[in-house]
Motif scaffolding. Sequence first.
Motif, PDB file in Angstrom:
ATOM      1  N   LEU A 122      -2.456   0.513 -11.456  1.00 34.94           N
ATOM      2  CA  LEU A 122      -3.484   1.449 -10.944  1.00 34.94           C
ATOM      3  C   LEU A 122      -3.242   1.734  -9.474  1.00 34.94           C
ATOM      4  N   ILE A 123      -3.015   0.668  -8.714  1.00 32.70           N
ATOM      5  CA  ILE A 123      -2.829   0.879  -7.262  1.00 32.70           C
ATOM      6  C   ILE A 123      -1.586   1.747  -7.041  1.00 32.70           C
ATOM      7  N   ALA A 124      -0.510   1.426  -7.839  1.00 30.79           N
ATOM      8  CA  ALA A 124       0.744   2.200  -7.675  1.00 30.79           C
ATOM      9  C   ALA A 124       0.502   3.658  -8.071  1.00 30.79           C
ATOM     10  N   GLY A 125      -0.566   3.898  -8.840  1.00 29.10           N
ATOM     11  CA  GLY A 125      -0.874   5.267  -9.260  1.00 29.10           C
ATOM     12  C   GLY A 125      -1.171   6.164  -8.059  1.00 29.10           C
ATOM     13  N   TRP A 126      -1.881   5.564  -7.038  1.00 33.05           N
ATOM     14  CA  TRP A 126      -2.235   6.430  -5.888  1.00 33.05           C
ATOM     15  C   TRP A 126      -1.507   6.008  -4.608  1.00 33.05           C
ATOM     16  N   LEU A 127      -1.058   4.752  -4.476  1.00 35.03           N
ATOM     17  CA  LEU A 127      -0.494   4.312  -3.187  1.00 35.03           C
ATOM     18  C   LEU A 127       1.021   4.526  -3.200  1.00 35.03           C
ATOM     19  N   GLY A 128       1.530   5.358  -2.320  1.00 36.29           N
ATOM     20  CA  GLY A 128       2.980   5.619  -2.243  1.00 36.29           C
ATOM     21  C   GLY A 128       3.665   4.456  -1.559  1.00 36.29           C
ATOM     22  N   SER A 129       3.237   4.231  -0.248  1.00 36.47           N
ATOM     23  CA  SER A 129       3.932   3.143   0.459  1.00 36.47           C
ATOM     24  C   SER A 129       3.024   2.635   1.579  1.00 36.47           C
ATOM     25  N   VAL A 130       3.407   1.423   2.105  1.00 38.63           N
ATOM     26  CA  VAL A 130       2.635   0.837   3.225  1.00 38.63           C
ATOM     27  C   VAL A 130       3.626   0.510   4.336  1.00 38.63           C
ATOM     28  N   GLU A 131       3.209   0.832   5.618  1.00 39.06           N
ATOM     29  CA  GLU A 131       4.168   0.463   6.675  1.00 39.06           C
ATOM     30  C   GLU A 131       3.397  -0.184   7.822  1.00 39.06           C
ATOM     31  N   ARG A 132       4.173  -1.052   8.490  1.00 37.75           N
ATOM     32  CA  ARG A 132       3.578  -1.793   9.634  1.00 37.75           C
ATOM     33  C   ARG A 132       3.712  -0.898  10.860  1.00 37.75           C
ATOM     34  N   THR A 133       2.591  -0.532  11.482  1.00 41.61           N
ATOM     35  CA  THR A 133       2.699   0.343  12.659  1.00 41.61           C
ATOM     36  C   THR A 133       2.401  -0.470  13.937  1.00 41.61           C
ATOM     37  N   GLY A 134       2.183  -1.732  13.806  1.00 36.30           N
ATOM     38  CA  GLY A 134       1.925  -2.559  15.012  1.00 36.30           C
ATOM     39  C   GLY A 134       1.618  -3.970  14.550  1.00 36.30           C
ATOM     40  N   PRO A 135       1.538  -4.911  15.454  1.00 42.22           N
ATOM     41  CA  PRO A 135       1.263  -6.310  15.029  1.00 42.22           C
ATOM     42  C   PRO A 135      -0.012  -6.422  14.216  1.00 42.22           C
ATOM     43  N   VAL A 157      -1.725  -1.148  10.222  1.00 41.38           N
ATOM     44  CA  VAL A 157      -0.863  -0.695   9.101  1.00 41.38           C
ATOM     45  C   VAL A 157      -1.259   0.724   8.718  1.00 41.38           C
ATOM     46  N   ARG A 158      -0.281   1.451   8.145  1.00 40.67           N
ATOM     47  CA  ARG A 158      -0.554   2.833   7.683  1.00 40.67           C
ATOM     48  C   ARG A 158      -0.261   2.941   6.198  1.00 40.67           C
ATOM     49  N   PHE A 159      -1.258   3.486   5.434  1.00 41.05           N
ATOM     50  CA  PHE A 159      -1.105   3.658   3.969  1.00 41.05           C
ATOM     51  C   PHE A 159      -0.755   5.122   3.690  1.00 41.05           C
ATOM     52  N   HIS A 160       0.338   5.375   2.943  1.00 39.53           N
ATOM     53  CA  HIS A 160       0.727   6.742   2.528  1.00 39.53           C
ATOM     54  C   HIS A 160       0.358   6.919   1.056  1.00 39.53           C
ATOM     55  N   LEU A 161      -0.584   7.837   0.806  1.00 39.73           N
ATOM     56  CA  LEU A 161      -1.033   8.029  -0.587  1.00 39.73           C
ATOM     57  C   LEU A 161      -0.183   9.110  -1.257  1.00 39.73           C
ATOM     58  N   LYS A 162      -0.049   8.991  -2.568  1.00 39.43           N
ATOM     59  CA  LYS A 162       0.721  10.004  -3.332  1.00 39.43           C
ATOM     60  C   LYS A 162      -0.094  11.289  -3.461  1.00 39.43           C
ATOM     61  N   HIS A 163      -1.448  11.111  -3.557  1.00 41.67           N
ATOM     62  CA  HIS A 163      -2.295  12.315  -3.691  1.00 41.67           C
ATOM     63  C   HIS A 163      -3.669  11.915  -3.133  1.00 41.67           C
ATOM     64  N   PRO A 164      -4.465  12.919  -2.735  1.00 44.46           N
ATOM     65  CA  PRO A 164      -5.797  12.546  -2.193  1.00 44.46           C
ATOM     66  C   PRO A 164      -6.546  11.696  -3.236  1.00 44.46           C
ATOM     67  N   TYR A 165      -7.103  10.539  -2.827  1.00 44.73           N
ATOM     68  CA  TYR A 165      -7.719   9.634  -3.811  1.00 44.73           C
ATOM     69  C   TYR A 165      -8.992   9.053  -3.180  1.00 44.73           C
ATOM     70  N   PRO A 166     -10.145   9.417  -3.688  1.00 41.66           N
ATOM     71  CA  PRO A 166     -11.423   9.023  -3.042  1.00 41.66           C
ATOM     72  C   PRO A 166     -11.692   7.516  -3.103  1.00 41.66           C
ATOM     73  N   LEU A 167     -11.080   6.817  -4.043  1.00 46.45           N
ATOM     74  CA  LEU A 167     -11.458   5.393  -4.211  1.00 46.45           C
ATOM     75  C   LEU A 167     -10.450   4.446  -3.559  1.00 46.45           C
ATOM     76  N   ALA A 168      -9.671   4.966  -2.617  1.00 45.73           N
ATOM     77  CA  ALA A 168      -8.651   4.094  -2.001  1.00 45.73           C
ATOM     78  C   ALA A 168      -9.313   2.852  -1.386  1.00 45.73           C
ATOM     79  N   ILE A 169     -10.354   3.097  -0.534  1.00 53.28           N
ATOM     80  CA  ILE A 169     -11.014   1.972   0.142  1.00 53.28           C
ATOM     81  C   ILE A 169     -11.611   1.018  -0.902  1.00 53.28           C
ATOM     82  N   ARG A 170     -12.199   1.601  -1.983  1.00 52.45           N
ATOM     83  CA  ARG A 170     -12.821   0.741  -3.029  1.00 52.45           C
ATOM     84  C   ARG A 170     -11.739  -0.146  -3.638  1.00 52.45           C
TER      85      ARG A 170
END
Lengths: 624, 308, 305, 527
Positions: free
Chosen positions: D134-147, D150-163
């Motif tokens: 399910l998570i892989a359904g909307w989450l493309g990738s995660v990257e470390r932007t500082g100690p 983090v930045r989350f790149h979604l595959k498509h707009p997804y309202p329940l990301a935070i949930r």
Amino acid sequence: MAGRPLLEVRNLSVTLPVGERKLHAVRNVTFTLERGEALGVVGESGSGKSMTSLALMNLLPRNAIREADVLRLGEHDLLAKDRQEFSRSLAGKRMAMIFQEPMTSLNPVYTIGQQIMEMTLPGPARSAKDIRDRAVYLLERIGIPDAGGRLKQYPHELSGGLRQRVMIAMMLMNEPDLLIADEPTTALDVTVQASILKLLMELRKELGMALILVSHDLGVVSQSMDKIAVMYAGELVETGPVADVLGAPQHPYTQGLLASIPAARDGGARLPSIPGTVPALFALPEGCVFAPRCIHVQPQCRTIRPPVQSAQNDHLYRCVMAPDSQRLSLAKPPSAHTSTAKPSPDTLLSARHVGCTFTIRAGMLAKARSLTAVDDVSLDLAEGEIVALVGESGSGKSTLARILLGLQAPDTGEVLIAGTPVQSVPPFERAKLVQPVFQDPYSSLNPRKTIGQSIGRPLELHGQDSPAERKKIVEQTMELVGLPKRLFNNYPSQLSGGQRQRVAIARAIILKPKLLICDEPTSALDVSVQAQILNLLLDLRDELGLSYLLITHDLAVVDCVATRIAVMHRGKIVELGNKDDILSSPGHPYTRTLLGSVLKVDMPALKARADHAPEMQAHTGLLR
Amino acid sequence: MSEMDLSFKAAAASETGGELLDAAPARPKIWRNILHHPGLMLGLTILGILVVLAVFAPWISPYNPYDQHLPQRLLPPVWVHGGNAANWLGTDHLGRDYLSRLIYGARVSLLIGFGAASIGCLIGVTLGMCAGFFGGIIDRVVSFILTCQLALPGLLLAMALVFLIGPSVGVVILVIGFLHWSYYLVVTRAATQKIRDLEYITAARAIGSSRLQIMVTEILPNLFSEIIVIFSLEVGVAVLAEAALSFLGVGIQPPTSSWGLMIAEGKVSVFLRPWLVILPGIFIFLLVLAANLVGDGLRDLMSNESRR
Amino acid sequence: MLRYASKRVVLAILVALAVSFAAFLLLSVATDPASAIAGEGAEPEVIEHIREQLGLNRPLLVQYGSWLLHVFHGDFGTSYYWHQPVGTLILHHLPVTLTLALSAIFVTLIVAIPLGTIAALYPNSLIDRLSLGIAVSAQAMPSFWLALVLIILFGVMIPIFPISGDAHAWNYVLPAIVLGAHSVPAVMRLTRVGVMDVMASDYIRTARAKGFYGYRLLSRQVMRNALLPVVSVLSVQLGYKLGGSVVTETVFAMNGLGRFALQSIVGGDIPTVQMLVVLFAMTFIGLTLLADLLNAWLDPRIRLA
Amino acid sequence: MGRGGVRERVGAALIAVGLTIIGVQSAFAGRANDTLVVAIEGEIPTLDHLYTTARDTIVVSELTDDGLFYIDPDTLTYVPLVAESYVQVDDTTIDVTIRPGVRFHDGSPLTADDVVYTYNWVIDPSTNTNRGRLIAGWLGSVERTGPMTVRFHLKHPYPLAIRDMAFSVQLRKAGAYQGADGKPDPNAESLKLSGVGPYKVIDFQPGKSVTLQRFDDYYAASPKGRPAIKTIIFRTIPDLSTQQAELVSGAVDWMYNVPADVAANIGATGYAVHLTGPTLRVNFIPLDAAGFTGAGNPLTKLDVRRAMIHAINRQDIVKYLVQGDAEVINSACHPLQFGCEQDVRKYPYDPAEARRLLAKAGYPDGFEFELWAYRERQVAEAIAADLAKVGIRAKLRFVTLTTLNQARKKHRVPAFFASWESGSTADTATIAETHWSLKSDRNFSNDAAVARNMEAAAKTIDPEERKRLYSEALRRIADQAYWIPLYTYSQNYLVSKDLAYPVPKDGLPRLFRAHWRPAKASPAKAS
């Protein structure tokens, strides 16, 4: 002390509750026994003889009622001791008893040694080693080879004869004053029977031990006992020295018993037999208990209880008739006609080189052993002939019988009946040719089927005639074998041994076979009943032209009915020929030993012994 | 010479003078014995009452056991404060009259008890007789089947059958019947082996009866006494098995009522509404007790009968 | 002896194969393991993925074949539900069931054998009827009903025993009574018949003639013969109990094989059920072999006939 | 010392022995030594919540694990937990700043690397975590932007990301799944867990019990607050009556999922306190409108479906059977969920109307169909009884969950008594997606329009647009009577008198909020 006899029994009675009714199994038995004396108690089954011996040993079942005026052994009053006290002080010590069935009388889970040595507890006087030595000594004295090694063996590893010897050794551990032997040899083979009796006599003399031998076999008692007591339906009808009682029997029952023992008879003559059967006494009889079956019965016999009369010093009998009047022992049965039918030449049954071996895988751990039951046997039987197949248990005669019946295929050789091999004859045809009759009346009838059903079953199976006709044929056959019609709906459990054997015979002849193979047909029956069955077989032979293969170990029966004899030993027929030649001059050594060990009531020998009175044997303290 | 046989009843009656015994056939004797065998009488009366309840349920039970009155749910029995006279034994979770459900429960439990016991009997006796009579390979194959049946958990079989055929009293009977035939097998096999070599069997072969005829006409009648005893014990076992299956949720399907299911449903409030569990428990207890009493009574009767 | 044991081993293997295949078939028909693993609220794709991952879409024979192959290499597979090798799981649950089964058999013995013997010595007496009555009532009560009664009486009202759990010895008392009570009647009846038959036998009459009486007669001569038939029945009873009693373990919250089997079956945890079924088969065969050996040891007639 | 004396002494001794044993047991639980014993019905197979969905493990995981976000039990909104703050950069990018001072149970601090490692592990298909797909359904990738960012790149707009970040992903230390032999080992955390939650595991008996102890280095700023109770023991007691026995005898302090009647009764006796609370679970019956189980079967007729809803007296069932905070629902979602349109066609209880509709649909004397069920046996029976009154004979098939799933997969289920908890999420998407997508075997309507709307609503984060799509779909569902909507599920708790337990709005127990009531008489000061 010297004056009083060792054992004194006066007015001993035993009553048994059966359901609501009371069975008076033993009534007013009175006798005494000197130290070292031997008393034979004789009677048919149901006469109360075993009950009397059990009463002495206090082994009656819990609900039995034992009453007596005097019951004394030496200085012990048996009446006063309760079971606990009796077991602790007397049982196995001053009095001992051996029983009829050696196969089941020893505890299967303990070794011989354990069972013998538990008789005497080690105490100050006797260390365990002493007890063991005495046990070994006794076993050797009793004639058991390699006595030391036997101690570790278990009962099931020994033969019947050896087990009976172990029983005797066991009971002698504490040198009892009295040994009661209840039918000790009945279940054993003839040859073994003789050796056990000889052993008992020797021990009696050696230990100065009194002996009571209970038996149904007059021959056994006549050869070995000093005194004899004849019992009938719970009462003592005649007692006294063996020679007097058997030599000159006063009581009609004793006379009848002696006459009905099968002995040499010419051709087809019938055996004299006492009509009727032994009654069960659920009520105290008024008159004489033998009245219903006595040929000299008089009116007062039915009403007044006969007094005890004395023929000579201690030869007593209970009968109204005066002593010593010569009496005709038994009415001569009408021998219809001596068998005129000469055995016709064409052979009915012929077996050629029949052989059969078993592989026995006995115990879980024991290796498989192969046993040749029948070894190259050839035998012919002509129509109308009675061939007797004689041999001891384990000689293969029953296996041969099953092969001849076509129920078991032989490994080698073949069996022809009326020309066709028995194996290939379809079952229904074969049933019309040959039928079996078995030994044990209890297990030869299905307990859950009525008499009518059992006898009628063959007709029903073969689908002949309508049910009504079948019933008529069954009733006719019942008539033929002497069964009253009213027993049609009865169950086997309600019939006596003799009646049950008649039902088995009726079932066998209803299909009108030509040959009956009888495996020990009378050996499970009483003497008087035995005579009735043998007469029946002879009648059927004459009326239906039947021929028999009679398998038995009882030479007296063979002597009485057979035309030819075949002697079997370890699977082989060692001797074959017509009856008179074999009985008078046996060829094969085994036949000779077989004939030699038969215990017959030998009148002349008895007379001789009656002259010198039984003097007191010195009590040889051999075994101190 | 059985004269020495210690059980004197047998020796006295049969050996000494058969004629004197009344010649009437044995059957009435059995009947007279049943009357004064207390355990058997008690068992038969209880069983009788339960059978009457089951058969005449529609006329006996005050209400239809299936109609629900939610407002009157979980009423206590009349003797507990809060109970009302309309429902003597109170109501269940859905307001159905508890007494009516208990009475209808008798139907299901008896049906299952006797049904399953019969199926078990059929399988067990046939296999037992074949194994006992033929021995050899057949005997080994039968013991193989027996070991497999013992090793396979009953629940697994129950679930699969309920899924495949769908839930019904019939399936539950089939499942329980199929799981409880080992006792029959063992006893029948031993009895057949004992009878197989007796002389009346050889005589039957001699008159030409086939093996099957021998089994049916000669051996089977002799097994009736043992079979009846086991049958009555297995009725009790079957009822308990149904209660366990219902307890695990794989037994009787609603809305049918069976005592086992009623206990399973009532169990959750055992602390405060104990009657929901105690009442059906008592009925199961009575049925199984009756079955055992009848079984033991018949065994005593049969053992005296056969020894005579 | 070797021939006898080898026959048993062949039988064991055959039974194990037949039973595991039957269990596999029944489970794959009646349950959907993937949805059980995914849980009640799982989305369809999750279930489908799990099905793919476990290879449940392969034909049944292939699945069973691969399981068999693994077994030959000694790997009974990992439980779908517990993510642990099945072997360790069973070993984890076995001690509880073993202790429970043995203590239940102990309860059965110390109750049934004395009662049976007394009932045989005084037939149709008060004790005979009373003991039969108690035994039959114990058996007539559904086990979870008996368990609840015991919990309420001895767990809540008179708190003598802990109510549930299998941590220490006191936990096993009530369940052992429940499990043991169930087989008391069968063993008691057998003892009663056994003692009665032996008391009526010829060698006991000989023993009486030799002076044995009362307690000495009973202990020395009677019991050893009378208890022979009880041995084989006990081995079957132990077999049932080792199969774990689902109901008793559920009510007393004991982590035994019974409840573990129940969950695995209901949850469609195929590798676990197959291993359990094979274990049960082995137990039964092992126990019957043990019974035979015990009989042979006790009864010389069988050993060296 | 008369004979009587002896008996008394023996009796007393017995009781004494009993008490010592039980004494050991009960002192163990309760306020006296600050230990909360929780009775649960199911088994805890593993401590790692990423790898199990067993019913009760979520309650344990709330104590042992923290996610980036957290669902507030009172307001049901998403609140930063391990995350300090987040920014919705654009439709498909979310930046999250991590709260400083968060420590794992083994003492090591939590950094961006741990978050990245956890999320990469979850979306990696080979790791088979149960929520991974399910998570892989909307989450493309995660990257470390500082100690600590983090930045989350979604595959498509997804309202329940935070949930999803709050509910489905429990944070693990980097390298937690590194097996001893270097290969990834999914079971690494199942027997001994190092989480970041308020409690750490000190003993775990799989299937038997889990013992947790307060984690002293738990970060103070956590909205979960500072846990009041020192030790919490989860004991698996499968039988409910045994649970009650343990509660009454004082060996257990907290029980949930208790049937309403039982809870009410024991509460009334004073042995324990009966609490009830709403949950986000709804119960309903999907009807085979599409005819999967037989083309022309009665359930495919609209009038028949409407008749069925009219035939069931849902008010009485809720009032008498379900009780508690349950209420009848009319729409195919839970009223508290975002987008759950309540203005839909309603079907009041009206048996006469039901019979009329049945006759109109051509079934004057009713029909028979199979109603499958795997829980709430009494409610299913009550429904069957109501339907029977109008002639509809529901043949009830009560099976286990796995058997029901198997039968549904093979399209043998015309209607089943369903229950859905939406992962305790107040958003219609969590119930819509699984029941109306054309791929799901729970979709009995095969309605393309509804499916399109539901999917679109899950692909846009514009709240107004989502509400419009949901209300359009929900009105059509109610109008077509695809479902018989039943009621919201009420949770019943039985709690020791000494324990204060605030009841959550979404039915998901948060035991870290429980604390002992001040002991009135007892001297020991409540810590």
